[in-house]
Scaffold this active site. Structure first.
Site, short mmCIF file in Angstrom:
data_model
loop_
_atom_site.label_atom_id
_atom_site.label_comp_id
_atom_site.label_asym_id
_atom_site.label_seq_id
_atom_site.Cartn_x
_atom_site.Cartn_y
_atom_site.Cartn_z
N ASN A 483 0.85 -1.18 0.00
CA ASN A 483 0.00 0.00 0.00
C ASN A 483 0.90 1.24 0.00
O ASN A 483 1.36 1.69 1.03
CB ASN A 483 -0.91 -0.02 1.23
CG ASN A 483 -1.94 1.08 1.20
OD1 ASN A 483 -1.73 2.13 0.60
ND2 ASN A 483 -3.05 0.86 1.86
N ASP A 484 1.12 1.76 -1.19
CA ASP A 484 2.01 2.91 -1.36
C ASP A 484 1.62 4.09 -0.49
O ASP A 484 2.40 5.02 -0.31
CB ASP A 484 1.90 3.40 -2.82
CG ASP A 484 2.89 2.72 -3.72
OD1 ASP A 484 3.96 2.33 -3.24
OD2 ASP A 484 2.59 2.58 -4.92
N CYS A 485 0.39 4.10 -0.05
CA CYS A 485 -0.12 5.28 0.64
C CYS A 485 -0.09 5.14 2.15
O CYS A 485 -0.51 6.04 2.86
CB CYS A 485 -1.54 5.57 0.16
SG CYS A 485 -1.56 5.84 -1.61
N GLN A 500 5.64 9.71 -0.43
CA GLN A 500 6.51 8.55 -0.28
C GLN A 500 7.96 8.93 -0.02
O GLN A 500 8.70 8.18 0.60
CB GLN A 500 6.46 7.68 -1.55
CG GLN A 500 5.24 6.79 -1.62
CD GLN A 500 4.03 7.51 -2.19
OE1 GLN A 500 4.14 8.56 -2.80
NE2 GLN A 500 2.86 6.94 -1.98
#
Ligand code: GLC
Ligand code: GLC
Length: 813
Positions: A483-485, A500
């Protein structure tokens, strides 16, 4: 049912019957190194290998209307000007049809008795696109239509092309010879390549300056030349070079003519660059045009494209009682897997081609849905990806397809990245039996001379997660995990910085339960690999790591009814009943269950039931609940999105597939199919006005129940959903899976299914599989016969020398 189109299953085409679809509906041309995007109104662009660094034709993002610029044909029929694909003139057509097929798009428009058909495709193995245009006089009178092509050239570096106009407006150059237009900007300096746009027959005019063809104050909907009915023979000098041809036709009633065009990327190779000062040596380009000027050459190339796709798809075909599952699995899902394998997250209607390149975790996962089609390309890809890993185990999060070098634009330190390499490598070896890949030389991005091999990378990856753990013994998350977020160490307060890249992860403490679950899965994969290699001690070592991590998960990550998602930098749980919002997340349920957590204590089942209770909807499983209503600096981007979209409680289809696989593991085939259909685009045709995206490919996201537009799909095509859905249906529901020693068959189907049949090619042998379900159960292989002989267990041992193997399976409780 769907007013905009329908599946034509027998032709493996999606037929669009109205051009004004709820969103542009896209297809891809090309399957090797040369690619085009093509919408149902012929919009889109073309590039070679890399949408950022070798862009051949132009496109404008965030345009009005959404999709403008493309492979345009303007027709001037006695003064009435129109496009067979409706746009950009948008003259009312008497009929319109677009057929998106496998690697091609065919659009037919008709007005006042004149029919124009455009067929676009990229011949397999070639660096060019063909346009076959057929003009038919279906009226009762003689017609003299004029046909104009139009393509706007991109000056190769797509980012520069968009934003450095002080330079680009002064460097555009072309040459024109016969029916061919050569776009050669920057050729005088460092480029050894050009774009060729040629007609394979004599033409009646051309233009290469956009100002001349379109005008300064005109648009693509009212370009000067097509309306005037005459090209001006303009020669671009700077500004905006284009390629336009004019063909004048004379057609008696019932008569038709076909005209073909070639759009090619031409590399000069070792040829001298120039014939004389300012005049390019055009030998290579001319040979291409000659080849496709021969009668029948274009049709033969198109027939070959069809054959290539038939062969590719024949590796896996199934007949189940569900029509949606069949058409998606047999045709569109595998087709989409080719696109995600080739494109990663670089070029779509949502990825501009100048942003993200090939993703480390994305490409490893994309491979899972592709390796059964062309294992040799998967092998090469694995080694390319691995070479962007750093010697400490971390990875460049993405790399540029042209240079294969890591790009640091989005930062690094995503502490799940390296583990996906284990999954892709094991999938490749299971598919092929080729263990030699483990010894393939493979250095690290920061140590290009290291004499290491791929196995070394896998070991470094496992060791990294084992070593880099936080206060609870769980793996550290870094800038984010899958989950990049979920940015637990970034604390971003500055609107102009990337969520990020903000913050320093050195010395950070935030931990990820999802990575822990993924680690369980990866350790099992490694242990099984070592078993296969006969390395018992290494297998044991992997199992010890597994047991240790399992213990950590069960003691530190269980929340009472589900697995927690993470611990933030302050040690506060994320995804816990203690949190006012974001109480339960999907990813940790999926990966803990798939990793084998909760098997002996009932937690796996309970976690999945919690997903059903809190996260499942008729449009799929939302990522978490309740959504975050305010921005949390300690959680990052996940809290930035409005409730119900993207990672803030949207339906992120990618991770839905892990839940489907979880249901298969637990033996609930009814839930597995129900969940699958909830995100299946083919099953959305009856709500297409809400769903809006293409009904033939999966989308990254469907708006969740907290959004005003619940059920609306976005970011179609380039998503891990493609590969993972293939895995969840082929390997989960149908249960057909490559394994080291043979093909494993262990279906988990809805109780009501009487069975299904499938053909799976595996290491050169065709397995014809029939599964019977006389007792109306979901799962349980009791008897397997292979060519009439009973076999113990459910792995059909691989034997060389056979061509076809018949497998019969009966499910019994
Ligand atoms: C996007 C990214 C992928 C990430 C996912 C969830 O699809 O490409 O890498 O895992 O979003 O944030
Ligand atoms: C953004 C998007 C997310 C995507 C990521 C890629 O954060 O919201 O979905 O995965 O960019 O790095």
């Amino acid at each position: 049912m769907n007013p905009f189109g329908r599946f034509d299953d027998s032709k493996r085409e999606y037929v669009i019957t109205r051009p004004d679809t709820p969103l542009p509906w896209l297809n891809y041309l090309g399957q090797d190194e040369f690619f085009g995007l093509c919408t149902n109104t012929a919009g889109g662009y073309t590039f070679w290998k890399d949408a950022k660094m070798r862009r051949l034709t132009r496109y404008r993002y965030n345009n009005v209307p959404y999709d403008l610029g493309g492979r345009y044909i303007y027709v001037n029929d006695g003064g009435s000007v129109w496009n067979p694909g409706w746009k950009p003139v948008k003259a009312k057509l008497d009929s319109y049809e677009c057929r998106h097929g496998l690697g091609y798009t065919r659009i037919i428009g008709k007005k006042k008795g004149l029919e124009v058909e455009m067929l676009f495709f990229v011949p397999p193995g070639e660096n060019l696109e063909l346009w076959k245009v057929t003009v038919r006089n279906k009226s009762k009178t003689k017609k003299q239509p004029k046909i104009f092509t139009f393509q706007e050239f991109c000056l190769f570096d797509a980012a520069n092309d968009m934003n450095n106009l002080q330079r680009t407006y002064s460097i555009g150059e072309v040459e024109i010879e016969g029916s061919a237009i050569y776009h050669k900007t920057e050729y005088r300096e460092r480029r050894n390549h050009y774009t060729l746009f040629a007609c394979t027959r004599p033409i009646d005019g051309y233009d290469t300056s956009r100002d001349a063809f379109v005008g300064i104050h005109e648009g693509l909907h009212d370009p000067k030349v097509p309306f005037a009915g005459k090209c001006t023979k303009s020669k671009a000098f700077g500004w905006n070079p284009i390629g336009a041809h004019q063909i004048n036709l004379k057609l008696l009633p019932g008569q038709e003519e076909t005209i073909s065009f070639v759009l090619a990327y031409v590399d000069q190779g070792k040829e001298p660059k120039y014939d004389k000062l300012y005049v390019m040596n055009k030998k290579v380009g001319k040979a291409i045009v000659d080849k496709y000027s021969k009668p029948g050459a274009v049709d033969a190339a198109f027939a070959n494209l069809g054959k290539v796709w038939m062969d590719l798809l024949s590796n896996f075909q199934a007949k189940s009682p569900n029509a949606h599952a069949n058409r998606m699995l047999n045709v569109w899902n595998q087709y989409q897997c080719m696109a995600t394998f080739n494109m990663s997250r670089s070029a779509s209607m949502y990825e501009t081609g100048i942003g993200r390149g090939m993703g480390f975790r994305d490409s490893n996962q994309d491979l899972l849905g592709f390796v059964h089609m062309i294992p040799s390309r998967a092998r090469e890809r694995i080694l390319d990806i691995a070479a962007t890993q750093l010697s400490d185990g971390t990875c460049f999060h993405q790399y540029q397809p042209l240079t294969k070098e890591g790009n640091a634009e989005i930062g690094g330190d995503f502490y799940d990245d390296h583990l996906w390499l284990v999954l892709s490598t094991c999938a490749y070896i299971k598919e092929t039996g080729d263990v030699s890949i483990l010894q393939a030389p493979c250095a690290y991005a920061d140590q290009p001379d290291a004499k290491t091999d791929l196995l070394h990378h896998l070991e470094v990856s496992m060791a990294y997660t084992m070593k880099k753990r936080g206060p609870h013994g769980l793996p550290l998350i870094g800038h984010a995990d899958w989950n990049d977020c979920l940015n637990l160490n970034c604390f971003s307060t500055e609107p102009n910085e990337s969520f990020q890249c903000a913050g320093d992860v050195k010395g950070s403490n935030a931990e990820s339960v999802m990575i822990a679950g993924l680690f369980l899965y990866a350790s099992r994969e490694m242990a099984a690999l070592y078993d296969f290699l006969g390395h018992a001690a290494d297998a044991t070592r992997m199992r010890q790591g597994y047991d240790e991590m399992l213990n950590v998960i069960e003691t530190q990550a269980w929340d009472g009814e589900w697995y927690r998602r993470a611990y933030d930098a302050a040690g506060t749980p994320v995804g816990s009943k203690e949190n006012p919002e974001g109480k339960i997340f999907i990813e940790s349920q999926g990966w803990c269950v798939l990793g084998g957590a909760g098997q002996n204590n009932g937690r796996a089942k309970q976690a999945m039931e919690s997903v059903h209770k809190h996260l499942f909807t008729k449009n799929g499983v939302v990522l978490q609940q309740p959504p975050y209503s305010t921005y949390h600096v300690e959680l990052g981007e996940v809290t930035s999105y409005p409730p119900g979209v993207k990672e803030n409680a949207g339906i992120f289809c990618h991770n839905n597939t892990w839940i489907n696989l979880g249901w298969c593991l637990l033996g609930d085939g009814d839930r597995a199919l129900e969940y699958y259909l909830s995100i299946c685009p083919s099953a959305k045709e009856n709500q297409i006005e809400t769903y809006r995206s293409e009904p033939y490919v999966y989308a990254q996201m469907i708006a969740g129940k907290d959004a005003v537009c619940f059920g609306e799909a976005k970011n179609s095509w380039l998503t891990g959903t493609a590969a993972w859905t293939f895995v969840s249906v082929a390997e989960g529901i149908l249960g057909i899976k490559a394994d080291y020693k043979g093909l494993s068959v262990n279906p988990c189907i809805p109780k009501a299914w009487k069975g299904f049949t499938a053909t799976r090619k595996f290491r050169g042998v065709e397995y014809q599989i029939e599964v019977k379900n006389p007792n109306k159960i979901c799962k349980g292989v009791k008897s397997v016969t292979v060519d009439g002989k009973k076999v113990a267990g459910n792995v059909i041992p691989f034997e060389t020398g056979k061509k076809v193997v018949k497998v019969e399976i009966t499910l019994e409780a």
